[in-house]
Write a protein that holds these residues in place. Structure first.
Motif, PDB file in Angstrom:
ATOM      1  N   TRP A  11       0.858  -1.206   0.000  1.00 18.72           N
ATOM      2  CA  TRP A  11       0.000   0.000   0.000  1.00 18.72           C
ATOM      3  C   TRP A  11       0.888   1.249   0.000  1.00 18.72           C
ATOM      4  O   TRP A  11       0.920   2.019   0.929  1.00 18.72           O
ATOM      5  CB  TRP A  11      -0.907  -0.003   1.221  1.00 18.72           C
ATOM      6  CG  TRP A  11      -1.797  -1.168   1.263  1.00 18.72           C
ATOM      7  CD1 TRP A  11      -1.759  -2.192   2.151  1.00 18.72           C
ATOM      8  CD2 TRP A  11      -2.861  -1.466   0.368  1.00 18.72           C
ATOM      9  NE1 TRP A  11      -2.722  -3.105   1.879  1.00 18.72           N
ATOM     10  CE2 TRP A  11      -3.424  -2.679   0.782  1.00 18.72           C
ATOM     11  CE3 TRP A  11      -3.416  -0.838  -0.741  1.00 18.72           C
ATOM     12  CZ2 TRP A  11      -4.499  -3.278   0.140  1.00 18.72           C
ATOM     13  CZ3 TRP A  11      -4.482  -1.427  -1.387  1.00 18.72           C
ATOM     14  CH2 TRP A  11      -5.001  -2.622  -0.955  1.00 18.72           C
ATOM     15  N   VAL A 134      -1.080   9.163   5.911  1.00 23.20           N
ATOM     16  CA  VAL A 134      -2.086   8.401   6.645  1.00 23.20           C
ATOM     17  C   VAL A 134      -3.455   8.576   6.025  1.00 23.20           C
ATOM     18  O   VAL A 134      -4.246   7.631   5.924  1.00 23.20           O
ATOM     19  CB  VAL A 134      -2.100   8.840   8.124  1.00 23.20           C
ATOM     20  CG1 VAL A 134      -3.234   8.164   8.882  1.00 23.20           C
ATOM     21  CG2 VAL A 134      -0.767   8.560   8.774  1.00 23.20           C
ATOM     22  N   LEU A 137      -3.750   6.336   3.052  1.00 25.42           N
ATOM     23  CA  LEU A 137      -3.899   4.943   3.455  1.00 25.42           C
ATOM     24  C   LEU A 137      -5.312   4.678   3.936  1.00 25.42           C
ATOM     25  O   LEU A 137      -5.923   3.656   3.609  1.00 25.42           O
ATOM     26  CB  LEU A 137      -2.883   4.604   4.550  1.00 25.42           C
ATOM     27  CG  LEU A 137      -1.420   4.556   4.111  1.00 25.42           C
ATOM     28  CD1 LEU A 137      -0.518   4.374   5.322  1.00 25.42           C
ATOM     29  CD2 LEU A 137      -1.196   3.446   3.112  1.00 25.42           C
ATOM     30  N   HIS A 141      -8.010   2.023   2.425  1.00 26.32           N
ATOM     31  CA  HIS A 141      -8.760   1.068   3.242  1.00 26.32           C
ATOM     32  C   HIS A 141     -10.258   1.247   3.035  1.00 26.32           C
ATOM     33  O   HIS A 141     -11.014   0.269   2.952  1.00 26.32           O
ATOM     34  CB  HIS A 141      -8.405   1.258   4.718  1.00 26.32           C
ATOM     35  CG  HIS A 141      -6.977   0.944   5.028  1.00 26.32           C
ATOM     36  ND1 HIS A 141      -6.392   1.227   6.247  1.00 26.32           N
ATOM     37  CD2 HIS A 141      -6.002   0.378   4.272  1.00 26.32           C
ATOM     38  CE1 HIS A 141      -5.126   0.845   6.228  1.00 26.32           C
ATOM     39  NE2 HIS A 141      -4.872   0.333   5.034  1.00 26.32           N
ATOM     40  N   ASP A 192       0.796  -1.458   7.435  1.00 28.14           N
ATOM     41  CA  ASP A 192      -0.351  -0.916   6.709  1.00 28.14           C
ATOM     42  C   ASP A 192      -1.187  -2.033   6.097  1.00 28.14           C
ATOM     43  O   ASP A 192      -2.421  -1.984   6.105  1.00 28.14           O
ATOM     44  CB  ASP A 192       0.128   0.036   5.611  1.00 28.14           C
ATOM     45  CG  ASP A 192       0.854   1.239   6.183  1.00 28.14           C
ATOM     46  OD1 ASP A 192       0.531   1.621   7.328  1.00 28.14           O
ATOM     47  OD2 ASP A 192       1.737   1.784   5.497  1.00 28.14           O
ATOM     48  N   ASN A 195      -3.251  -3.745   8.727  1.00 27.94           N
ATOM     49  CA  ASN A 195      -4.454  -2.976   9.041  1.00 27.94           C
ATOM     50  C   ASN A 195      -5.513  -3.152   7.966  1.00 27.94           C
ATOM     51  O   ASN A 195      -6.712  -3.262   8.258  1.00 27.94           O
ATOM     52  CB  ASN A 195      -4.103  -1.492   9.195  1.00 27.94           C
ATOM     53  CG  ASN A 195      -3.227  -1.235  10.406  1.00 27.94           C
ATOM     54  OD1 ASN A 195      -3.262  -2.000  11.379  1.00 27.94           O
ATOM     55  ND2 ASN A 195      -2.426  -0.183  10.361  1.00 27.94           N
TER      56      ASN A 195
END
Length: 740
Positions: A11, A134, A137, A141, A192, A195
């Motif tokens: 990612w 962030v 990311l 997600h 990452d 998660n």
């Protein structure tokens, strides 16, 4: 359209995809970050492939080298199966965009889609260009969750509509997508991705726990999703926890019989994840729950699942290291399965209960062995698990005496396995190891014997007083001595146990018809003890093993004892062990001739009876000497490799020659004219020539000094034997026949 799995491996700002077949070409512009994600979703969902064709923004420093590589042909055109796409951040703070070329799989598809992509979020020049913020990311997600929701909804819709072709396709796409994410999550240092994996599992869990979900959808997904989510279990502890929850949900809502097959298939699935303990954890726990949910044919269902469970534990035990928490966790889950089997046994009656209890006993003994193998050297670390396993032995009707003699093992094996089911025993290849180890663990730790409810002292007394059972125990203990994977501490305690039960000098009460039955087992047991003598690093263990070897040998009647020693010598490849065994033969001959001498002043009948009891004074002794001094391949023995064996053979020959000549006997035929001539010309003279040649060679060439130091003792015995043989041949005073 042929399809290959599209895998997202990292990612970050670099994405890799797989190529299909190139057909027509179209160009697209990409203008916003959200549209970049849309492109990603499009590629993953439609299984199409893109690669960089050109870069219009000359200031895009990351994009230019990659594009140049591709345009210059750095990507081998022959590798027609793979290309890549790289989406990069702008490094100059300006807006830039790349031009992408799409390769379609169908020339008949004329429709053109425009997807615009503008630069990603601007980052400072000092920031790492490969690091995604962030926010981005989280955005990925989020889009992954959306994609997964859409795929699950599509699968659900097609299943509810009973469109079997489309439903299978949708489920297959879902599994491929999950496989891509799980592959990335399994890589090291991918927090990452871990998660993202957790988000994917959470979305699946929310979907299957929805009250509105149709049962048909749940059952259809149960055939593929458990195995797919199991691959996430190794990503992190929280992924393992939610993967277990997903499997448990399927178990609670689907047929136990179907789930038994599904979980067994998942446990037996080959591949890269197969030896990862965490992968198996949800399925082992799931089987523990499924077993207690089965309503009928309990023995058949459990019997079918046991080999799969044991194979997993066997693979993990062979791969584990000391203190491996994941392996220990799997064995604890196997204990949960054992608890479930016991609960099922308690619900049954009659023959069904007897058969399932027997299968349960084999299961426990196999786990006992696998757990002992997995601990390597930290024996005490396995004690809690052994205590739990020992609690089950009494319930299965297994006793220490029955285990150490093998009687209980044979009984439960015959109960479980039919005449045409010998192949089924392959999954219980360590069950005899486990039976012997169960007793040795009790010998090592008193709390284990207490947990089993056994009086180990009484068991030892029974073995000391009963020769047949003692021999059976020796035959079971050999499985410990010969197992190369077991810790030496367990073998050490097994040797001590063997010494204990062999302490009584019992008379040889076994009937002749029973001796032949036990001789092969005793022979293989002594071979196993030899392995401890040769390979144990601890000198005390080697000494105790040799003492145990001699005690077992002494427990065998003289005639088969000689046959066993001959077989051990002929089948040994170790010079040192051959020397030890020839020394045992010499000791036996010395004891027999001393017993004959003690009755020498008695009546003629006593002397004849003493002569009949000379089981080792036979021609076969000289055959052993010849086996070493003139090997079957011809010529003298190989020196200095076989120095120990040659030295022991010369010592034995000299002892026999002196004893027969001074006692005016010829039991072995050593004093016959033909044999003396043979020994002189074929054994001793060629050996002398070989030794003198080696000594002469050392004067010219450098030689291993350690090897040279081995020759003087051999030369001493050789030069004692040569004149002694020559003297007896020249002054032959006794006939060649045996006797006085």
């Amino acid at each position: 359209m042929s399809s290959k799995k599209v895998s997202l491996t990292r990612w970050t700002s670099v994405f890799w995809f797989h190529h299909i077949h190139p057909m027509s070409s179209e160009y697209y512009h990409f203008r916003t970050w959200d549209q970049q994600i849309l492109l990603l979703i499009l590629v993953m969902s439609k299984c199409k492939t893109y690669f960089v064709r050109d870069v219009e923004d000359g200031n895009n420093e990351m994009m230019m080298p990659i594009a140049k590589q591709l345009n210059d042909g750095a990507c081998d055109e022959d590798e027609d199966e793979e290309r890549l796409i790289t989406l990069c951040n702008s490094g100059s703070g300006r807006s830039g965009f790349g031009v992408m070329k799409r390769k379609q799989c169908s020339s008949s598809r004329e429709a053109k889609e425009e997807i615009a992509i503008a630069p990603a979020k601007r980052v400072a020049e000092a920031e790492d260009k490969t690091t995604m913020s962030v926010e981005k990311l989280d955005d990925i997600h989020h889009h992954l969750s959306i994609l997964l929701q859409q795929t699950l909804a599509s699968s659900s819709k097609s299943i509810e509509a009973e469109d079997f072709s489309q439903s299978e396709k949708s489920v297959s796409e879902l599994v491929d997508f999950l496989g891509s994410v799980s592959d990335d999550a399994s890589e090291p240092d991918t927090e990452d991705s871990e998660n993202a994996a957790f988000e994917v599992l959470s979305e699946i869990h929310r979907f299957i726990t929805s009250p509105s979900l149709d049962q048909a959808v749940m059952e259809m997904l149960s055939f593929e999703l458990p195995k797919a989510v199991g691959r996430f279990a190794s990503a992190s502890d929280k992924c393992l926890e939610i993967a277990e929850s997903i499997v448990d949900r399927f178990i609670a809502t689907c047929s136990p019989r179907d789930m038994l097959s599904i979980l067994c298939e998942a446990l037996g699935s080959p591949g890269r994840m197969f030896k990862t303990p965490s992968y198996f954890a949800p399925f082992l726990s799931g089987l523990a729950k499924v077993f207690v949910s089965i309503q009928r044919r309990h023995f058949v269902q459990v019997k079918a699942a046991i080999p799969v469970i044991l194979n997993v534990l066997k693979v993990i035990s062979s791969e584990s290291d000391d203190g491996d928490a994941d392996s220990e966790d799997l064995f604890n889950r196997a204990i949960c399965i054992a608890n479930s089997i016991q609960a099922v046994c308690e619900k049954l009656e009659g023959k069904d209960k007897e058969k399932l209890c027997a299968l349960f006993g084999l299961f426990i003994l196999q786990i006992m062995a696998l757990a002992s193998i997995s601990i390597r050297d930290e024996v005490s670390s396995c004690l809690p698990l052994v205590l739990k396993l020992s609690h089950f032995l009494h319930y299965c009707g297994l006793s220490y005496l029955g285990l150490v003699t093998g009687c209980d093992v044979n009984m439960i094996t015959s109960t479980v396995v039919g005449e045409d089911e010998d192949d089924y025993l392959n999954c219980f290849d360590y069950v005899k190891h486990g039976a012997a180890l169960a007793v040795i663990w009790g010998h090592m730790f008193n709390e284990v014997a207490v947990a089993t409810g056994e009086d180990l002292a009484a068991v030892k007394e029974e073995l000391q007083s009963n020769q047949t059972k003692r021999w059976e125990a020796v035959g079971m203990l050999k499985h410990i001595f010969s197992c190369v994977n077991l810790p030496w501490q367990l073998k050490k305690n097994a040797i001590n146990f063997l010494l204990c039960i062999m302490e009584v000098n019992a008379s040889h009460t076994c009937h002749d018809e029973h001796i032949d039955y036990y001789i092969p087992s005793l022979y293989s047991s002594l071979q196993a003890v030899q392995m401890v003598i040769m390979y144990a690093a601890d000198a005390v263990v080697r000494k105790n093993a040799f003492d145990a070897f001699k005690r077992v040998l002494a427990d065998v009647p003289p005639s088969p004892r000689f046959d066993i020693l001959v077989a051990l010598i002929k089948n040994s490849e170790s010079s040192s062990m051959i020397a030890i065994l020839l020394g045992c033969v010499k000791d036996e001959m010395f004891m027999e001739i001393r017993q004959r001498a003690s009755v020498g002043n008695g009546d003629l009948q006593s002397q004849n009876r003493a002569s009949q009891n000379l089981f080792f004074w036979r021609a076969g002794v000289l055959e052993l000497v010849e086996l070493v001094l003139r090997p079957s391949r011809g010529g003298p023995p190989s020196l200095p490799e076989y120095n120990d064996a040659v030295l022991s053979a010369l010592n034995l020959y000299r002892f026999v020659l002196i004893t027969e000549s001074t006692g005016k006997t010829n039991y072995t035929g050593v004093l016959s004219k033909d044999h003396l001539r043979k020994a002189y010309n074929e054994w001793l003279l060629p050996l002398r020539t070989l030794v003198l040649g080696i000594v002469a060679e050392t004067a010219t060439y450098s030689f291993n000094p350690i090897e040279i130091h081995l020759l003087p003792p051999l030369m001493v015995f050789l030069y004692h034997c040569i004149p002694l043989t020559h003297h007896n041949h020249s002054n032959l005073a006794f006939p060649s026949k045996k006797g006085n």
